[in-house]
Design a protein around this motif. Structure first.
Motif, PDB file in Angstrom:
ATOM      1  N   LEU A 129      71.336  40.292  68.550  1.00 40.68           N
ATOM      2  CA  LEU A 129      71.213  39.042  69.302  1.00 40.68           C
ATOM      3  C   LEU A 129      72.440  38.157  69.104  1.00 40.68           C
ATOM      4  CD1 LEU A 129      67.448  38.194  68.650  1.00 40.68           C
ATOM      5  CD2 LEU A 129      68.456  39.024  70.760  1.00 40.68           C
ATOM      6  N   LEU A 130      72.905  38.036  67.861  1.00 47.31           N
ATOM      7  CA  LEU A 130      74.080  37.205  67.597  1.00 47.31           C
ATOM      8  C   LEU A 130      75.317  37.756  68.314  1.00 47.31           C
ATOM      9  CD1 LEU A 130      73.573  36.447  63.787  1.00 47.31           C
ATOM     10  CD2 LEU A 130      73.267  34.855  65.679  1.00 47.31           C
ATOM     11  N   ASP A 131      75.488  39.078  68.266  1.00 47.61           N
ATOM     12  CA  ASP A 131      76.634  39.697  68.942  1.00 47.61           C
ATOM     13  C   ASP A 131      76.544  39.516  70.459  1.00 47.61           C
ATOM     14  OD1 ASP A 131      77.794  40.517  66.587  1.00 47.61           O
ATOM     15  OD2 ASP A 131      76.903  42.512  66.634  1.00 47.61           O
ATOM     16  N   SER A 132      75.355  39.719  71.001  1.00 43.66           N
ATOM     17  CA  SER A 132      75.183  39.625  72.453  1.00 43.66           C
ATOM     18  C   SER A 132      75.416  38.206  72.955  1.00 43.66           C
ATOM     19  CB  SER A 132      73.775  40.084  72.846  1.00 43.66           C
ATOM     20  OG  SER A 132      73.566  41.431  72.483  1.00 43.66           O
ATOM     21  N   LEU A 133      75.120  37.216  72.101  1.00 44.90           N
ATOM     22  CA  LEU A 133      75.295  35.814  72.478  1.00 44.90           C
ATOM     23  C   LEU A 133      76.656  35.266  72.045  1.00 44.90           C
ATOM     24  CD1 LEU A 133      71.708  34.567  71.569  1.00 44.90           C
ATOM     25  CD2 LEU A 133      72.669  34.757  73.869  1.00 44.90           C
ATOM     26  N   ASP A 134      77.503  36.134  71.502  1.00 45.79           N
ATOM     27  CA  ASP A 134      78.836  35.724  71.026  1.00 45.79           C
ATOM     28  C   ASP A 134      78.741  34.630  69.967  1.00 45.79           C
ATOM     29  OD1 ASP A 134      80.165  37.520  72.645  1.00 45.79           O
ATOM     30  OD2 ASP A 134      80.250  36.133  74.319  1.00 45.79           O
ATOM     31  N   LEU A 135      77.737  34.732  69.110  1.00 47.54           N
ATOM     32  CA  LEU A 135      77.583  33.772  68.016  1.00 47.54           C
ATOM     33  C   LEU A 135      78.086  34.418  66.734  1.00 47.54           C
ATOM     34  CD1 LEU A 135      74.001  32.422  68.826  1.00 47.54           C
ATOM     35  CD2 LEU A 135      76.196  31.416  69.434  1.00 47.54           C
ATOM     36  N   PRO A 136      78.977  33.745  65.985  1.00 45.84           N
ATOM     37  CA  PRO A 136      79.555  34.356  64.780  1.00 45.84           C
ATOM     38  C   PRO A 136      78.502  34.628  63.708  1.00 45.84           C
ATOM     39  CG  PRO A 136      80.153  32.041  64.929  1.00 45.84           C
ATOM     40  CD  PRO A 136      79.509  32.384  66.233  1.00 45.84           C
ATOM     41  N   LYS A 137      78.603  35.799  63.080  1.00 43.27           N
ATOM     42  CA  LYS A 137      77.724  36.146  61.951  1.00 43.27           C
ATOM     43  C   LYS A 137      78.382  35.625  60.678  1.00 43.27           C
ATOM     44  CE  LYS A 137      77.446  40.644  62.680  1.00 43.27           C
ATOM     45  NZ  LYS A 137      78.097  40.958  63.950  1.00 43.27           N
ATOM     46  N   VAL A 138      77.706  34.719  60.010  1.00 40.23           N
ATOM     47  CA  VAL A 138      78.285  34.092  58.817  1.00 40.23           C
ATOM     48  C   VAL A 138      77.259  34.111  57.691  1.00 40.23           C
ATOM     49  CG1 VAL A 138      79.743  32.562  60.201  1.00 40.23           C
ATOM     50  CG2 VAL A 138      77.507  31.770  59.434  1.00 40.23           C
ATOM     51  N   LYS A 139      77.717  33.752  56.515  1.00 41.66           N
ATOM     52  CA  LYS A 139      76.834  33.548  55.372  1.00 41.66           C
ATOM     53  C   LYS A 139      76.927  32.087  54.947  1.00 41.66           C
ATOM     54  CE  LYS A 139      76.831  38.276  53.601  1.00 41.66           C
ATOM     55  NZ  LYS A 139      77.055  39.158  52.431  1.00 41.66           N
ATOM     56  N   LEU A 140      75.785  31.531  54.579  1.00 40.06           N
ATOM     57  CA  LEU A 140      75.704  30.125  54.220  1.00 40.06           C
ATOM     58  C   LEU A 140      75.499  29.974  52.726  1.00 40.06           C
ATOM     59  CD1 LEU A 140      73.246  29.027  57.050  1.00 40.06           C
ATOM     60  CD2 LEU A 140      75.735  28.988  57.113  1.00 40.06           C
ATOM     61  N   LYS A 141      76.037  28.908  52.166  1.00 35.87           N
ATOM     62  CA  LYS A 141      75.831  28.625  50.748  1.00 35.87           C
ATOM     63  C   LYS A 141      74.428  28.066  50.529  1.00 35.87           C
ATOM     64  CE  LYS A 141      80.553  27.673  49.150  1.00 35.87           C
ATOM     65  NZ  LYS A 141      81.414  26.647  48.497  1.00 35.87           N
ATOM     66  N   GLU A 142      73.745  28.588  49.481  1.00 33.57           N
ATOM     67  CA  GLU A 142      72.442  28.025  49.140  1.00 33.57           C
ATOM     68  C   GLU A 142      72.604  26.603  48.610  1.00 33.57           C
ATOM     69  OE1 GLU A 142      70.484  30.670  46.450  1.00 33.57           O
ATOM     70  OE2 GLU A 142      69.546  31.803  48.077  1.00 33.57           O
ATOM     71  N   ALA A 143      73.696  26.362  47.861  1.00 35.66           N
ATOM     72  CA  ALA A 143      74.008  25.028  47.346  1.00 35.66           C
ATOM     73  C   ALA A 143      75.421  24.678  47.814  1.00 35.66           C
ATOM     74  CB  ALA A 143      73.903  24.993  45.831  1.00 35.66           C
ATOM     75  N   PRO A 144      75.580  24.017  48.953  1.00 32.62           N
ATOM     76  CA  PRO A 144      76.898  23.790  49.556  1.00 32.62           C
ATOM     77  C   PRO A 144      77.892  23.051  48.660  1.00 32.62           C
ATOM     78  CG  PRO A 144      75.136  23.253  51.093  1.00 32.62           C
ATOM     79  CD  PRO A 144      74.490  23.497  49.780  1.00 32.62           C
ATOM     80  N   THR A 145      77.405  22.233  47.717  1.00 35.60           N
ATOM     81  CA  THR A 145      78.327  21.446  46.884  1.00 35.60           C
ATOM     82  C   THR A 145      78.880  22.238  45.705  1.00 35.60           C
ATOM     83  OG1 THR A 145      76.436  20.597  45.604  1.00 35.60           O
ATOM     84  CG2 THR A 145      77.166  19.294  47.505  1.00 35.60           C
ATOM     85  N   LYS A 146      78.351  23.457  45.486  1.00 35.81           N
ATOM     86  CA  LYS A 146      78.802  24.266  44.350  1.00 35.81           C
ATOM     87  C   LYS A 146      79.706  25.393  44.833  1.00 35.81           C
ATOM     88  CE  LYS A 146      74.681  23.400  41.519  1.00 35.81           C
ATOM     89  NZ  LYS A 146      73.549  24.012  40.793  1.00 35.81           N
ATOM     90  N   ASP A 147      80.866  25.547  44.180  1.00 31.99           N
ATOM     91  CA  ASP A 147      81.818  26.590  44.588  1.00 31.99           C
ATOM     92  C   ASP A 147      81.280  27.989  44.332  1.00 31.99           C
ATOM     93  OD1 ASP A 147      83.619  24.692  45.421  1.00 31.99           O
ATOM     94  OD2 ASP A 147      84.646  24.605  43.477  1.00 31.99           O
ATOM     95  N   ASP A 148      80.453  28.138  43.280  1.00 30.15           N
ATOM     96  CA  ASP A 148      79.940  29.459  42.924  1.00 30.15           C
ATOM     97  C   ASP A 148      78.548  29.708  43.500  1.00 30.15           C
ATOM     98  OD1 ASP A 148      78.643  27.594  41.416  1.00 30.15           O
ATOM     99  OD2 ASP A 148      78.728  28.721  39.525  1.00 30.15           O
ATOM    100  N   SER A 149      78.184  28.942  44.523  1.00 31.28           N
ATOM    101  CA  SER A 149      76.850  29.078  45.103  1.00 31.28           C
ATOM    102  C   SER A 149      76.658  30.468  45.716  1.00 31.28           C
ATOM    103  CB  SER A 149      76.637  28.012  46.180  1.00 31.28           C
ATOM    104  OG  SER A 149      75.448  28.258  46.897  1.00 31.28           O
ATOM    105  N   LYS A 150      75.443  30.965  45.619  1.00 33.75           N
ATOM    106  CA  LYS A 150      75.086  32.249  46.226  1.00 33.75           C
ATOM    107  C   LYS A 150      75.088  32.106  47.745  1.00 33.75           C
ATOM    108  CE  LYS A 150      71.338  35.663  46.386  1.00 33.75           C
ATOM    109  NZ  LYS A 150      69.956  35.965  45.930  1.00 33.75           N
ATOM    110  N   LEU A 151      75.586  33.147  48.444  1.00 34.89           N
ATOM    111  CA  LEU A 151      75.633  33.132  49.903  1.00 34.89           C
ATOM    112  C   LEU A 151      74.421  33.853  50.482  1.00 34.89           C
ATOM    113  CD1 LEU A 151      79.404  33.921  50.556  1.00 34.89           C
ATOM    114  CD2 LEU A 151      78.274  31.711  50.753  1.00 34.89           C
ATOM    115  N   VAL A 152      73.837  33.288  51.521  1.00 32.42           N
ATOM    116  CA  VAL A 152      72.707  33.922  52.207  1.00 32.42           C
ATOM    117  C   VAL A 152      73.096  34.153  53.662  1.00 32.42           C
ATOM    118  CG1 VAL A 152      70.916  33.007  50.715  1.00 32.42           C
ATOM    119  CG2 VAL A 152      71.671  31.648  52.653  1.00 32.42           C
ATOM    120  N   ARG A 153      72.571  35.234  54.231  1.00 36.33           N
ATOM    121  CA  ARG A 153      72.930  35.630  55.592  1.00 36.33           C
ATOM    122  C   ARG A 153      72.278  34.683  56.615  1.00 36.33           C
ATOM    123  NH1 ARG A 153      73.633  41.282  56.966  1.00 36.33           N
ATOM    124  NH2 ARG A 153      72.449  41.707  55.078  1.00 36.33           N
ATOM    125  N   LEU A 154      73.043  34.230  57.584  1.00 33.72           N
ATOM    126  CA  LEU A 154      72.474  33.447  58.679  1.00 33.72           C
ATOM    127  C   LEU A 154      71.846  34.402  59.687  1.00 33.72           C
ATOM    128  CD1 LEU A 154      73.500  30.346  60.472  1.00 33.72           C
ATOM    129  CD2 LEU A 154      73.520  32.398  61.887  1.00 33.72           C
TER     130      LEU A 154
END
Length: 662
Positions: A129-154
Motif C-alpha cells: 500500500l505504501l509503495d502503491s501510494l508513493d508514500l515513503p517507508k520509514v522507521k519512527l523513534k519510540e522516544a523522539p528526544t533520545k538519540d539511542d531510541s529504538k526505531l519502530v516501523r511505520l
C-alpha cells in the motif's frame, strides 16, 4: 503525483450471489435504519485495507465466502481479495478490475508485520500500500528526544487512523488520544510524518530513493528478459489475444447451437443407446437429490445461526437477572400489607410456594448455554463443510454426465442416422476450440503480467521523481510544526464558522499533543458531545484540505461513520448521554438542523475544491437517517439506502436475502 485512494466497488462474494456497493469520486453517502449493515460496509473497506480483524455479522457469516475491493491507488487499478473468516491468511492483490481477476495472476501479501512459516517469502501488505501510494517507508523513534531510541516501523495503518473514524470514536473524548503513552507518542510522530516534518525525513527519503532505484533496475531487467522470451516464442500481442479469445467464444457458441439442434432431432432404438440414456436419467435424478441436499444444508446453516443467537440472548438475560438480583438484594422476611385486599403478605410463605433459583444455578445455566453455543458453532462449521462437499459432488456428476454423453455419441456413430456423425464432428471441434481457448487465456495471463511489469516501472519512475523532488523541497524549506498547526487551525476555524457553532473563537492546535482547541479548550475537555462530533469532523476535514495545497504523505481519502452522532436529528438518538452533556448540547444548540446541513454542505464544497483543481479525493459518509429537509439536496451523492421494513422497495440491508434474527 499527490497520493489518493479511490474505491470503485466493494464486493462480498457469496455462496449463491454477490453483494456489492459502487462508489464514485468525491462524496458518497450511505444511510438507512439501524442494523442494516451500513457500518459493516466501512468495516469491510477498513479490513480490506489491512485492519487486523473483521467482526463477522450473522448475515455475512451465513452468506459470504470472501470479500474484494476494486480500488485505484494513485490511478492504478487493483482488486484486493481477503478471507473474511481467517484474518491471518495472505491477502491477494490482482492488477485489474474485479470483473477481470480470472484473467490475471495474483500476488499475495502477509496481512501484518509478522512472518509466517506457513507462507514463507511473502512481502507485507502495508509495504504494498505504501509503495502503491508513493508514500515513503520509514522507521519512527519510540522516544523522539533520545538519540539511542529504538526505531519502530511505520505502517499504512498508522496513517489510516487519520482517514477513518468509526461510530465509537467519532465525538469521543479519546479520539486519536490513546491512554498508552508509547502509542500516543507514535501517533504524534505519524502526524509529523504526514506533514514531512520529521527531523529524519531527508535521510529516510534518501534511503527509500536508493531502494526504489534498485527495485526499478531489477524489474526492468526482468521486463527485458520476459520481452525477449515473448519475441522468441512469437507470442501474440494482448490485443490480438483478446480478439482470438472473442472469436473462439463466438465459434464455441455457434457449435453449441448446432449440437443442441442435432440433439433435438437425434433418435436411436439400439439397446446401448437406451442404457446410456437411462444412465443419464439417473444422473439427472442424482443431481436433483444433490441440489435438494445443498438447499437443506443452507437452511440448516441459517437455522442453527438463529439458534446460536437465541442462546446468546438467553445468556444475556440470565446475566441481567443476576445483575438485577445483586441490585435488589435479599427478599425481606417482614410481613407487608397487600395494597389491594389489605391482607398480610408473608414473604417466607411465598418463597415456599414458588421456586426461586439461586445465583449458582443461574451460573450453571449460563455455562450450559455457552456449551450449546459452541456446539451450534461446531454444527454450523460442519454443515458448511458438507455443503461444499455436496457442491464438489455436483461438479463430479457434471463430469460423469459429460463422459456419458461422449460414450453415447461414440457408440451410436455408425448405428444411427448420418446426422449423428455430423454431431460427432461438432463435438470434436468443440473440444479442440475449448483447449485452444485455454491456451490463449494462459498466453493472455503471461502478456498481462508482462504488461503489469511495465506499469510497475512507470510507477517507480513517478515515485523516484517524486522522491527526488521531495528531498530537494525538504532541503530547501522543511516545514515547521508551528506553521503546519497554524494552517490547520485556519482550516478548522473556517469550517466551524461555516457550520455556525456558537462563538467559534480562540481556535488553535496544541503544540504538544497536536489536538484541536476551541475557545481555548482542548478537544477532549469539551463537555458537549455534539460539539466534539462537529470538531472531530472538522479536524479530519482540515487535514484533507491541507493535502489539497501541500505535498503531504496522506492519501486524500476519508470515511466517517454516523455523521449525526449526538446531533439530535429527525429520529431519536440511540446514544446514552449524561445530564451534564445534554445540558451542554442544549446550550450549544447542536440539534439545530441547519448545523447538520452545513456539515454536509462544507464536505461537498471541499470535494468540489479537489475537482476544480483536477485532484482526486473520496469521502464516504454513513448515517442512520438523513433528515427529510435535506434528502433532496443530497440525493445525487447517495450510493446506498436501506430500510429494515423494505419501505418504498428499498433493500433490507447490505446482505439483502438472508433472514437471521440478531
Amino acid at each position: 503525483m499527490a497520493s489518493h485512494i479511490l474505491i470503485n466497488k466493494l464486493v462480498v462474494v457469496g455462496h449463491e450471489k454477490n453483494y456489492s456497493v459502487n462508489f464514485n469520486k468525491g462524496v458518497n453517502i450511505i444511510y438507512g435504519d439501524s442494523a442494516t449493515g451500513k457500518s459493516s460496509i466501512l468495516n469491510l473497506i477498513d479490513y480490506l485495507l489491512g485492519a487486523k480483524k473483521f467482526d463477522l455479522y450473522p448475515e455475512i457469516e451465513a452468506s459470504g465466502k470472501y470479500a474484494a475491493l476494486d480500488v485505484e491507488l494513485n490511478a492504478i487499478r487493483y482488486t484486493i481479495k481477503r478471507d473474511i473468516f481467517n484474518s491471518k491468511n495472505p491477502i491477494e492483490v490482482y492488477p485489474c478490475r474485479f470483473e477481470n481477476v480470472d484473467n490475471y495472476a495474483c500476488k499475495k501479501y502477509l496481512p501484518s508485520f509478522v512472518d509466517s512459516p506457513q507462507f514463507p517469502g511473502l512481502d507485507y501488505f502495508s509495504n504494498f500500500l505504501l509503495d502503491s501510494l508513493d508514500l515513503p517507508k520509514v522507521k519512527l523513534k519510540e522516544a523522539p528526544t533520545k538519540d539511542d531510541s529504538k526505531l519502530v516501523r511505520l505502517s499504512f495503518r498508522d496513517i489510516f487512523k487519520y482517514c477513518y473514524v468509526d461510530q465509537d470514536a467519532l465525538g469521543s473524548k479519546g479520539f486519536l488520544k490513546s491512554e498508552n503513552y508509547a502509542l500516543q507518542t507514535k501517533n504524534k510522530e505519524v502526524f509529523k510524518y504526514i506533514f514531512n516534518a520529521l527531523d529524519s525525513n531527508i535521510s529516510n527519503l534518501e534511503g527509500v530513493l536508493s531502494e526504489k532505484t534498485s527495485e526499478r533496475k531489477t524489474i526492468d531487467k526482468k521486463y527485458q528478459m520476459v520481452a525477449e522470451f515473448l519475441r522468441e516464442s512469437e507470442f501474440e500481442s494482448v490485443h490480438t489475444l483478446d480478439n482470438n479469445v472473442d472469436k473462439i467464444d463466438d465459434q464455441i457458441k455457434e457449435i453449441k447451437l448446432q449440437i443442441n439442434s442435432l440433439n433435438k432431432t437425434s433418435v436411436s432404438d439400439y439397446e446401448i443407446f437406451n442404457i446410456i440414456k437411462e444412465e443419464l436419467k439417473n444422473i439427472a435424478l442424482k443431481r436433483r437429490e444433490y441440489i435438494q441436499q445443498s438447499q437443506d444444508k443452507k437452511l440448516k446453516v441459517e437455522k442453527f445461526t438463529r439458534l446460536k443467537n437465541d442462546y446468546i440472548n438467553d445468556i444475556n438475560k440470565f446475566k441481567a437477572s443476576i445483575s438485577a438480583s445483586n441490585i435488589i438484594g435479599k427478599i425481606s422476611i417482614e410481613k407487608e400489607i397487600c395494597p389491594i385486599c389489605d391482607n398480610e403478605l408473608n414473604v417466607s410463605l411465598a418463597k415456599e410456594r414458588f421456586t426461586i433459583d439461586d445465583k449458582e444455578k443461574i451460573a450453571h445455566e449460563v455455562n450450559l448455554l455457552k456449551r450449546r453455543v459452541r456446539d451450534t458453532e461446531s454444527i454450523i462449521f460442519k454443515t458448511k463443510e458438507d455443503w461444499e462437499d455436496i457442491n464438489v459432488q455436483l461438479k463430479k456428476l457434471d463430469e460423469v454426465e459429460s463422459e456419458a454423453l461422449n460414450v453415447q455419441e461414440k457408440n451410436t456413430k455408425e448405428l444411427t442416422a448420418p446426422y449423428l456423425a455430423e454431431r460427432d464432428i461438432y463435438t470434436t471441434k468443440l473440444g479442440e476450440l475449448i483447449q485452444k481457448r485455454k491456451d490463449f487465456v494462459n498466453r493472455l495471463k503471461v502478456r498481462n503480467q508482462h504488461k503489469h511489469l511495465s506499469t510497475s516501472i512507470k510507477s517507480l519512475d513517478v515515485s523516484i521523481l517524486k522522491l527526488k523532488d521531495d528531498i530537494e523541497l525538504l532541503r530547501k524549506s522543511a516545514p515547521s510544526m508551528s506553521s503546519v498547526l497554524s494552517e490547520l487551525a485556519d482550516n478548522l476555524y473556517a469550517y466551524l464558522k461555516f457550520v455556525k457553532i456558537k462563538s467559534p473563537s480562540d481556535i488553535s492546535y496544541d503544540s504538544t499533543s497536536f489536538a484541536a482547541k476551541v475557545r481555548g479548550i482542548e478537544y477532549s475537555n469539551l463537555t458537549s458531545g455534539g460539539l466534539r462530533t462537529i470538531v472531530c469532523i472538522g479536524y479530519l476535514c482540515s487535514l484533507l484540505e491541507a493535502s489539497l495545497y501541500a505535498q503531504l504523505n496522506y492519501p486524500s481519502f476519508l470515511m466517517i461513520d454516523t455523521v449525526g452522532k449526538y446531533l439530535g436529528k429527525t429520529k431519536n438518538q440511540s446514544y446514552k448521554i449524561t445530564k451534564t452533556q445534554r445540558e451542554a448540547d442544549n446550550l450549544e444548540a447542536v440539534s439545530d438542523p441547519s448545523k447538520y446541513k452545513n456539515i454536509y454542505e462544507f464536505i461537498i464544497e471541499l470535494s468540489e475544491k479537489f475537482e476544480n483543481q483536477d485532484r482526486t479525493c473520496q469521502i464516504i459518509l454513513v448515517d442512520n437517517d438523513v433528515p427529510d429537509h435535506i434528502v433532496k439536496d443530497l440525493s445525487g451523492f447517495i450510493v446506498a439506502h436501506y430500510s429494515s421494513e423494505k419501505l418504498n422497495g428499498l433493500p433490507v440491508g447490505f446482505i439483502d436475502d438472508v433472514n437471521i434474527e440478531v
